[in-house]
Design a protein around this motif. Structure first.
Motif, PDB file in Angstrom:
ATOM      1  N   VAL A 171       0.866  -1.180   0.000  1.00  9.17           N
ATOM      2  CA  VAL A 171       0.000   0.000   0.000  1.00  9.17           C
ATOM      3  C   VAL A 171       0.901   1.227   0.000  1.00  9.17           C
ATOM      4  O   VAL A 171       1.773   1.357   0.863  1.00  9.17           O
ATOM      5  N   LEU A 172       0.722   2.096  -0.974  1.00 10.91           N
ATOM      6  CA  LEU A 172       1.552   3.300  -1.069  1.00 10.91           C
ATOM      7  C   LEU A 172       0.678   4.543  -0.936  1.00 10.91           C
ATOM      8  O   LEU A 172      -0.390   4.632  -1.558  1.00 10.91           O
ATOM      9  N   LEU A 213       8.334   8.621  -8.861  1.00 13.63           N
ATOM     10  CA  LEU A 213       7.261   7.794  -9.447  1.00 13.63           C
ATOM     11  C   LEU A 213       7.573   6.304  -9.360  1.00 13.63           C
ATOM     12  O   LEU A 213       6.796   5.481  -9.822  1.00 13.63           O
ATOM     13  N   ASP A 214       8.729   5.988  -8.779  1.00 13.85           N
ATOM     14  CA  ASP A 214       9.169   4.589  -8.759  1.00 13.85           C
ATOM     15  C   ASP A 214       8.544   3.869  -7.555  1.00 13.85           C
ATOM     16  O   ASP A 214       8.839   4.186  -6.407  1.00 13.85           O
ATOM     17  N   TYR A 215       7.683   2.900  -7.834  1.00 15.86           N
ATOM     18  CA  TYR A 215       6.989   2.194  -6.751  1.00 15.86           C
ATOM     19  C   TYR A 215       7.976   1.536  -5.781  1.00 15.86           C
ATOM     20  O   TYR A 215       7.721   1.453  -4.591  1.00 15.86           O
ATOM     21  N   ASN A 228      10.603   2.751   1.218  1.00 13.92           N
ATOM     22  CA  ASN A 228      10.635   3.834   2.210  1.00 13.92           C
ATOM     23  C   ASN A 228       9.292   4.034   2.910  1.00 13.92           C
ATOM     24  O   ASN A 228       9.067   5.093   3.505  1.00 13.92           O
ATOM     25  N   ASN A 229       8.419   3.027   2.845  1.00 13.18           N
ATOM     26  CA  ASN A 229       7.104   3.131   3.494  1.00 13.18           C
ATOM     27  C   ASN A 229       6.394   4.443   3.159  1.00 13.18           C
ATOM     28  O   ASN A 229       5.854   5.110   4.041  1.00 13.18           O
ATOM     29  N   SER A 230       6.413   4.809   1.902  1.00 11.43           N
ATOM     30  CA  SER A 230       5.770   6.033   1.387  1.00 11.43           C
ATOM     31  C   SER A 230       6.390   7.310   1.966  1.00 11.43           C
ATOM     32  O   SER A 230       5.808   8.383   1.870  1.00 11.43           O
ATOM     33  N   MET A 231       7.573   7.191   2.595  1.00 12.46           N
ATOM     34  CA  MET A 231       8.193   8.389   3.173  1.00 12.46           C
ATOM     35  C   MET A 231       9.598   8.620   2.623  1.00 12.46           C
ATOM     36  O   MET A 231      10.518   8.965   3.363  1.00 12.46           O
ATOM     37  N   TYR A 232       9.739   8.450   1.311  1.00 13.39           N
ATOM     38  CA  TYR A 232      11.009   8.829   0.669  1.00 13.39           C
ATOM     39  C   TYR A 232      11.209  10.325   0.854  1.00 13.39           C
ATOM     40  O   TYR A 232      12.303  10.803   1.128  1.00 13.39           O
TER      41      TYR A 232
END
Ligand SMILES: *Cc1c(COP(=O)(O)O)cnc(C)c1O
Length: 361
Positions: A69-70, A223-225, A231-235
């Protein structure tokens, strides 16, 4: 001031109890002494918010463990590019055109490879979704893309296309959380949050793990999934406040009985409105019955001036944003999860009154 029934297609109504909860916690979240919008996304208190949001969404949608889940930004429209960049391994993808958003997704994908139209209902003004058989899709395509619910036209796939072993990618922006979906039928689901989930600014992607890590080399980092999943959506800084409100919405859905209960509520509202449309002949519902959307209900009087008058008078009664999309005209009532039954009742009463007071020449 009294709140209105807001039939906007998006951003749209939020559940009132969620707004109240957010207001209560606005100045001081859970004893932190600050608002969620003031917090470091790296703080333990925020880390708990985002991990709770993911856990609750997994629970609500029964997302299998082998899906990531992103929580992303850029809206559903950014996914029109992210999907081909990440998933076009052999460079081929098939698209089903069922409206404006799927057409935009297809046009974007063409920039990155051999995107092909497998089926389209454009010739019928997108008044139904295209019917397909497995043979319509290339067996060696990297994915098949559909838009499950077509927000502008008010249509929806009543069954998913059979794509064989080719992963199905679907835009669920305007129907996510409206009823249970079998996530395992999809390779990837994406949705802008502002229709049925949270304020604008958050985009949710649910992607099968084997489809992560095959992005083309020049894919923008953001944009890279794989980067986002690792990064658990925290790049970088995520849409912190939107994710927090989404968490409140997931809690609200669970408190009402989850997606099965949501579906029953939505079916009841849609049945009231379509039932009325079907038993009178003042308004016309242009969508084929087998393609009707439970979320976006379109109708016209057949007279552009009357349509205009309808929207203006409805607004005076606290029924706002009923104007159809600028490209199709007429009326559209978006009746997402947060629209109460009472709002649809008031709308139907108003429609009946308007029809009696404004006979057609
Ligand atoms: C609203 C909508 C979009 C566009 O979403 P943005 O978040 O504004 O990019 C795409 N697809 C569907 C089905 C929509 O309803």
């Amino acid at each position: 001031m009294e709140r209105v029934f807001n039939f906007s297609a998006g951003p749209s109504m939020m559940p009132e109890s969620v707004l109240k909860k957010a207001a209560e916690e606005m100045l001081n979240y859970d004893g932190s002494g600050m608002s969620v919008m003031e917090m470091s996304h790296r703080s333990p208190v925020y880390e708990k918010i985002i991990s709770d949001a993911e856990r609750l969404l997994r629970q609500v949608m029964e997302i299998p463990d082998h899906y990531k889940v992103l929580f992303l930004q850029g809206g559903a429209s950014t996914q029109f590019a992210a999907v081909p960049l990440n998933l076009m391994k052999s460079g081929k993808a098939d698209y089903v055109l069922s409206g404006q958003f799927s057409t935009k997704a297809y046009q974007e994908a063409k920039k990155y490879g051999d995107a092909r139209v497998a089926a389209s209902s454009k010739e019928d003004n997108f008044s139904h979704v295209p019917k397909t058989v497995r043979e319509d899709f290339r067996a060696d395509a990297d994915y098949v893309h559909i838009c499950l619910n077509n927000t502008i036209y008010g249509t929806k796939f009543s069954a998913l296309p059979d794509t064989g072993d080719v992963p199905l990618v679907a835009d669920l922006s305007s129907c996510i959380l409206s009823e249970p979906v079998d996530v395992s039928r999809f390779g990837l689901i994406y949705a802008g949050a502002q229709k049925n989930m949270a304020p604008a600014g958050l985009t949710v992607v649910i992607v099968r793990e084997d489809l992560i890590g095959i992005a083309r080399e020049n894919t923008p980092t953001m944009l890279d999934y794989k980067v986002m999943a690792d990064n658990n959506s925290m790049y970088n800084t995520p849409p912190c406040y939107c994710i927090y409100v989404a968490k409140l919405v997931y809690e609200w859905i669970l408190s009402l009985g989850g997606l099965t209960a949501m579906k029953a509520r939505n079916e009841k509202k849609a049945a009231l409105l379509y039932g009325y449309l079907d038993r009178q002949d003042y308004y016309l519902a242009p969508v084929s019955k087998d393609s009707r959307s439970m979320m976006n209900v379109t109708f016209v009087t057949g007279d552009a001036e009357l349509d205009k008058k309808f929207c203006a008078e409805a607004a005076k009664e606290g029924l706002v944003n009923l104007k159809g999309h600028r490209s199709v005209g007429g009326m559209r009532a978006s009746i997402y999860n947060a629209m109460p039954y009472e709002g649809v009742e008031k709308l139907v009463e108003f429609m009946d009154k308007f029809a009696k007071e404004n006979p057609k020449a």
